[in-house]
Write a protein that holds these residues in place. Sequence first.
Motif, PDB file in Angstrom:
ATOM      1  N   ASP A   1       0.648  -1.432   0.352  1.00  0.00           N
ATOM      2  CA  ASP A   1       0.061   0.357  -0.142  1.00  0.00           C
ATOM      3  C   ASP A   1       0.765   1.259   0.211  1.00  0.00           C
ATOM      4  N   PHE A   2       2.067   1.400   0.666  1.00  0.00           N
ATOM      5  CA  PHE A   2       2.856   1.973   0.917  1.00  0.00           C
ATOM      6  C   PHE A   2       3.326   2.608  -0.456  1.00  0.00           C
ATOM      7  N   GLU A   3       4.144   0.843  -1.655  1.00  0.00           N
ATOM      8  CA  GLU A   3       4.317   1.478  -2.749  1.00  0.00           C
ATOM      9  C   GLU A   3       3.443   2.193  -4.144  1.00  0.00           C
ATOM     10  N   LYS A   4       2.559   1.259  -3.215  1.00  0.00           N
ATOM     11  CA  LYS A   4       1.048   2.353  -4.399  1.00  0.00           C
ATOM     12  C   LYS A   4       0.809   3.635  -4.332  1.00  0.00           C
TER      13      LYS A   4
ATOM     14  N   ASN B   1      -6.569   3.404   1.775  1.00  0.00           N
ATOM     15  CA  ASN B   1      -7.288   4.522   1.244  1.00  0.00           C
ATOM     16  C   ASN B   1      -7.169   5.360   2.721  1.00  0.00           C
ATOM     17  N   GLU B   2      -7.095   4.899   3.768  1.00  0.00           N
ATOM     18  CA  GLU B   2      -6.950   5.828   5.014  1.00  0.00           C
ATOM     19  C   GLU B   2      -4.950   6.783   4.382  1.00  0.00           C
TER      20      GLU B   2
ATOM     21  N   ASP C   1      -3.668   7.443   1.528  1.00  0.00           N
ATOM     22  CA  ASP C   1      -4.122   8.512   0.382  1.00  0.00           C
ATOM     23  C   ASP C   1      -5.262   9.747   1.107  1.00  0.00           C
ATOM     24  N   ALA C   2      -5.998   9.444   1.827  1.00  0.00           N
ATOM     25  CA  ALA C   2      -7.089  11.035   2.421  1.00  0.00           C
ATOM     26  C   ALA C   2      -6.234  11.023   2.871  1.00  0.00           C
ATOM     27  N   ILE C   3      -4.764  11.034   4.209  1.00  0.00           N
ATOM     28  CA  ILE C   3      -4.415  12.018   4.298  1.00  0.00           C
ATOM     29  C   ILE C   3      -3.420  12.730   3.651  1.00  0.00           C
ATOM     30  N   VAL C   4      -2.795  12.176   2.429  1.00  0.00           N
ATOM     31  CA  VAL C   4      -2.354  12.573   1.380  1.00  0.00           C
ATOM     32  C   VAL C   4      -3.294  13.457   0.771  1.00  0.00           C
ATOM     33  N   LYS C   5      -4.208  13.508   0.796  1.00  0.00           N
ATOM     34  CA  LYS C   5      -4.801  14.604   0.066  1.00  0.00           C
ATOM     35  C   LYS C   5      -5.315  15.479   1.104  1.00  0.00           C
ATOM     36  N   GLN C   6      -5.792  15.387   1.565  1.00  0.00           N
ATOM     37  CA  GLN C   6      -5.886  16.360   3.023  1.00  0.00           C
ATOM     38  C   GLN C   6      -4.607  17.664   2.360  1.00  0.00           C
ATOM     39  N   LEU C   7      -3.638  16.817   2.794  1.00  0.00           N
ATOM     40  CA  LEU C   7      -2.176  17.651   3.301  1.00  0.00           C
ATOM     41  C   LEU C   7      -1.743  18.257   1.923  1.00  0.00           C
ATOM     42  N   PHE C   8      -2.250  18.396   0.277  1.00  0.00           N
ATOM     43  CA  PHE C   8      -2.559  18.636  -0.221  1.00  0.00           C
ATOM     44  C   PHE C   8      -2.668  20.199  -0.514  1.00  0.00           C
ATOM     45  N   THR C   9      -4.349  19.795   0.013  1.00  0.00           N
ATOM     46  CA  THR C   9      -4.955  21.074   0.204  1.00  0.00           C
ATOM     47  C   THR C   9      -4.799  22.222   0.743  1.00  0.00           C
ATOM     48  N   LYS C  10      -4.170  23.227   0.300  1.00  0.00           N
ATOM     49  CA  LYS C  10      -3.747  23.980   1.627  1.00  0.00           C
ATOM     50  C   LYS C  10      -5.150  24.936   2.115  1.00  0.00           C
TER      51      LYS C  10
END
Lengths: 200, 178
Positions: free
Chosen positions: B79-82, B166-167, B169-178
């Motif tokens: 999952d980390f690799e993905k 999914n968890e 991905d959700a965190i990374v997405k949130q961090l990318f939104t300013k």
Amino acid sequence: MKHFTMLLTLLALSASLMAQGYKVGDKAADFRLRNVDGRMISMADYPDAKGFIIIFTCNHCPYSVAYEDRKIELHNNFAPMGYPVIAINPNDSIAQPQDSFSKMQIRAKEKGFPFPYVLDADQTVYKEYGATRTPHVFLLQKQGADYIVRYIGAIDNNHEDAAKADKKYVKEAINAIERGENPDPDFTRAIGCTIKVRKS
Amino acid sequence: MNKHAVRLFTLIMNRLIVVLTLLVLSAWLFSGAGEKAARPVPTLTFEAFEPMLAKRNDTVYVINFWATWCAPCVKELPDFEKLNQKYSKQKFRMILVSLDFNRQKESRLIPFVQQHKLKAEVVHLNAPDANAWIAKVNPDWSGAIPATLIYRGDRKIFREGSYTFNELDAIVKQLFTK
């Protein structure tokens, strides 16, 4: 940002829920768990003990294995002083088959454990104590009918090489309470294996 | 007849040159690919590694503490690799921090990285005095692995325990939104 704050709050909440368990100074509960020899073991079975070195540990974790000889040494040094080791395996044998009761019996025999090696079969004792990993030590001191937590953490400060460990936390903690002092440090962190919980 | 022989000879030579060129080229390519697969795994002290935990820029950092002997760590690695693949073109950096024993770096860690063809950056931490540094990664960490720190600037999320894709991905997405 609002979502992020919510996410953070949720994560913090789950962390605080997970962080239940004993702190230094708390009273620890006795338990009744099956030993590898078939007997049920409780701290109450040791009326002459001054305290206990409770070690949550297991078969499969390389960190636990790395400390096996040092657990034996702790027991051999401190049981005569009134502080026996009781090793508790908190892992579920379905989640980690190497930690089943029969495998515990085999390992105890191979290593000749001089201390009880008991199974927390319904996984309640580790939760009550707040153990998060193996190995995880709780040093208890008996005061009247109570078992007071005096030190929580690692056995020493070098898992890989006992000879290079220059801070022997458990040994120093027992020496401190024997002198009537508070252990310093009374809490340490260490790398270890997560406790393997039954999937429902 | 003689003319025919010369032509045949030239044809064979030309083919031979093509085949030889291909052989040399493929050997060169393969050796190059071989070097790329065997990316080095540096061994660092905690002091050398520590700056990676607090970079002051707009990159998302995912720092995962694991070991080859840790079953739940190995289970979540794909999952980390993905995740690493998914964000490879963005300001994103993943570091898989191995806590394998020093004596097992060559015998276990390196073969594991090669067998699993790990694409994410792997470093090996040589820091036996764990109590001296665990709290510096995060005060909520007792030391059990897997453990993961995800951050971007001041926004940090830490977990002792496993993640799903999914968890993450959700965190990374949130961090990318300013």
